[in-house]
Design a protein around this motif. Structure first.
Motif, short mmCIF file in Angstrom:
data_model
loop_
_atom_site.label_atom_id
_atom_site.label_comp_id
_atom_site.label_asym_id
_atom_site.label_seq_id
_atom_site.Cartn_x
_atom_site.Cartn_y
_atom_site.Cartn_z
N MET A 8 0.73 -1.14 -0.06
CA MET A 8 -0.08 0.03 0.01
C MET A 8 0.89 1.33 0.01
O MET A 8 0.89 2.26 -0.81
N GLY A 9 1.81 1.07 0.82
CA GLY A 9 2.93 2.47 1.00
C GLY A 9 3.78 2.61 -0.57
O GLY A 9 3.86 3.71 -0.93
N LEU A 22 4.56 5.75 -5.40
CA LEU A 22 4.30 5.71 -7.02
C LEU A 22 3.58 6.82 -7.40
O LEU A 22 3.88 7.43 -8.39
N GLY A 23 2.32 6.79 -6.73
CA GLY A 23 1.44 7.92 -6.76
C GLY A 23 1.92 9.45 -6.77
O GLY A 23 1.74 10.23 -7.64
N ASN A 55 1.11 15.77 -3.78
CA ASN A 55 2.11 14.74 -4.08
C ASN A 55 3.18 14.41 -2.92
O ASN A 55 3.55 13.29 -2.68
N ASP A 56 3.54 15.39 -2.28
CA ASP A 56 4.24 15.43 -1.31
C ASP A 56 3.84 14.51 -0.12
O ASP A 56 4.61 13.54 0.51
N GLU A 57 2.54 14.70 0.13
CA GLU A 57 1.81 14.06 1.16
C GLU A 57 1.72 12.52 0.80
O GLU A 57 1.77 11.76 1.44
N VAL A 94 3.16 9.69 3.40
CA VAL A 94 2.43 8.66 4.00
C VAL A 94 2.72 7.32 3.28
O VAL A 94 2.85 6.33 4.25
N GLY A 95 3.03 7.22 2.08
CA GLY A 95 3.69 6.03 1.55
C GLY A 95 4.84 5.52 1.95
O GLY A 95 4.98 4.37 2.63
N LEU A 96 5.95 6.30 2.50
CA LEU A 96 7.14 5.81 3.19
C LEU A 96 7.05 5.74 4.50
O LEU A 96 7.54 4.59 4.85
#
Length: 575
Positions: free
Chosen positions: A114-115, A120-121, A290-292, A296-298
């Motif tokens: 998921m992260g 990637l997004g 995009n930064d958010e 959150v992904g990392l």
């Protein structure tokens, strides 16, 4: 000056470099207060996700530390979330076959996948979804969140628990619990005392950390009066620290979790994006979607690698951090470090922390999110936007947080299309001794020019409004009488034109030409002219049919500049 790639990926470095010593006390105190909520929330949502309670602490500690480095928001608190817990359970329980260790490994893999999708997004710049969140939506969202959170905490304040899965479900179970006599007077006393303490100290001296005083006082009261077995408490912390727990994972597990990972990623970012942008707006800051997404992904990847599961921003813990005075993510770091300290040094301390005290803390924080005055102002100034805010509020409160956001965004699109479909349109004329050409509907003293009709259409031309545009111009020409020889379109507000609207423009030009009337396009933007040429209308609308301004078009037709003002100008404000 643009940030370096390193600082874009590690915004925590910028915060650390610009950190002010004056923030330190507030951040540390806010972290201490926040810890009291992080522990029960993490453990409870882990159990709801079908996992051992300690994984909820791991899914709190690691993402908080990672987000402090990778996350762009200075206030957002990440952690296990009620909206994700049932989705996680649905994804991993069938694959785990009652094996707790395998369930933990699958949950970690799900968080990593998921992260990874969120990272990637962010790289592909798909965070534009936050741009769809207008101020009315954010107002309605916060008001809805506040109501949902407060209603969900009232049973704990009264000394009993509920299992409602929605706002209306919570209300029903709350009413049923009160009717069944489940209210605990001791818990109510603790909760009310905490509410009075927090609000009273805020009125007397805001420098005194009322939340901390209330929580510590509640623990002392439970110990002093021996209420540990009489009121609901958070419970002692489980043993163990975050460690890798991905053994036994196969490629078939990756394939099985691909769908759930995508769905959870979308829900987590939608919820986080709204909360992040809303709190940033309240604090006068800006957070790029995009930064958010990357942050959150990392944070989820880090949590998944060390025994955690998918997390998102918390709509109950973030307001608590904000109200407790948090300035930066040092608050989250403090919370994570304190959880580790409690696990190692005093795991039994939380066994004396009453749930009613935490409920009081959350209720005060959530209530601070309510902003009825702004909604009333919107309803008075722009009823459509006010109703949009009310719709977002009702959607979040009645349907659900994510569903409510979706409803509000859809309504925003409907409102936008409606505005573009029926935009403001005006006939322009001359006001003696005033520069420019002005809206005759707003200036009755204005007058038409002999033989000339000037019209303005305040929207892009597209399939939904092209017919309305043509009908409006025809009606103005018909009203002007037989002496009209030229129609000037003040085209500056027209930022685009599609194929359907091009056909309408051609039909209008033919209609006017058949009556001996020339259509002039004034102030048309270059990209729109390019569209007309690509549609093969370069010969029909040759350079003589365009004018740089309305004023220059009128001067060319009349053969002279206006002489009724002291300092003529081609600038046309169209007011």
């Amino acid at each position: 000056m643009a940030a370096s790639p390193l600082r874009r990926w590690l915004p925590g470095l910028t915060v650390a470099a610009r950190y002010r010593r004056a923030w330190l006390r507030s951040d540390l105190l806010a972290g201490l207060v926040l810890t009291a909520l992080l522990i029960p929330a993490g453990m409870g949502y882990a159990v709801a996700a079908g996992l051992p309670p300690e994984t909820g602490l791991y899914a709190t500690i690691v993402p908080l530390l990672a987000y402090a480095v990778f996350g762009p928001s200075r206030i957002l608190v990440l952690g296990p979330d009620s909206s994700l817990a049932p989705l996680i359970a649905a994804a991993i329980v069938p694959l785990a076959a009652a094996d707790a260790d395998r369930a933990v490994a699958l949950a970690g893999l799900l968080a990593i996948m998921m992260g990874g999708l969120l990272v990637l997004g962010g790289v592909l710049r798909l965070g534009f979804v936050t741009d769809l969140l207008s101020k009315p939506i954010r107002l309605g969202y916060l008001n809805g969140i506040a109501l949902v959170v407060v209603v969900g905490q009232i049973p704990k304040l009264l000394g009993f628990s509920i299992d409602g899965d929605s706002f209306l479900g919570d209300l029903r179970e709350l009413a049923q619990g009160v009717a069944d006599g489940l209210v605990d007077p001791t818990a109510v006393g603790i909760g009310v005392a905490c509410l009075v303490t927090i609000l009273g100290l805020r009125l007397v001296d805001r420098r005194v950390p009322g939340v901390l005083v209330a929580v510590v006082g509640a623990i002392v009261a439970v110990v002093a009066f021996g209420w540990k077995d009489d009121v609901a408490v958070v419970g002692a912390l489980p043993e163990g620290l975050p460690t890798p727990a991905l053994s036994g994972i196969t490629w078939s597990d990756v394939a099985s979790l691909a769908g759930p990972a995508l769905g959870i990623a979308l829900i987590a970012f939608a919820d986080t994006g709204v909360l992040s942008r809303t709190f940033a707006e309240r604090r006068g800051e800006h957070v790029a979607g995009n930064d958010e997404m990357r942050g959150v992904g990392l944070a989820n990847v880090a949590g998944g690698l060390l025994g955690g599961f998918p997390v998102s921003a918390s709509s109950s813990r973030t307001p608590v951090a904000d109200q407790a005075g948090a300035h930066t993510q040092l608050t989250g770091i403090t919370g994570a470090v304190l959880i580790v300290a409690f696990i190692l040094v005093a795991p039994g301390l939380t066994g004396y922390l009453p749930s009613a005290a935490l409920a009081a803390v959350v209720i005060v924080a959530a209530s601070a999110l309510v902003d009825v005055r702004s909604v009333v102002r919107l309803l008075r100034v722009d009823p459509a936007e006010g109703l949009l805010s009310v719709a977002a509020f009702l959607g979040v409160a009645v349907i659900g947080v994510l569903e409510g956001i979706v409803v509000a965004v859809v309504l925003s699109f409907v409102a936008f299309v409606n505005q573009a479909w029926r935009p403001y349109r005006a006939e322009l004329g001359r006001i003696p001794e005033v520069r420019g050409y002005h809206d005759l509907g707003r200036h009755p003293e204005g007058e038409r020019l002999p033989g000339i009709v000037i019209v303005r259409f305040d929207a892009p031309l597209f399939f939904a409004n092209g017919g309305m545009f043509g009908d409006y111009v025809r009606s103005v020409v018909a009203d002007a009488g037989h002496e009209v020889e030229t129609v000037i379109l003040a085209a500056e507000p027209i930022t685009d034109i599609d194929a359907t609207a091009v056909d309408e423009l051609v039909d209008l030009d033919d209609h006017l030409a058949a009556r001996g009337i020339t259509l002039i396009l004034a102030e048309m933007k270059g990209p729109v002219k390019d569209h007309l040429r690509r549609y093969g209308l370069g010969d029909r609308f040759d350079p003589d049919r365009f004018a740089p301004t309305v004023g220059s078009a009128v001067d060319a037709i009349l053969g002279a500049e206006r002489d009724d003002i002291g300092n003529p100008s081609d600038r046309d404000d169209g007011s």
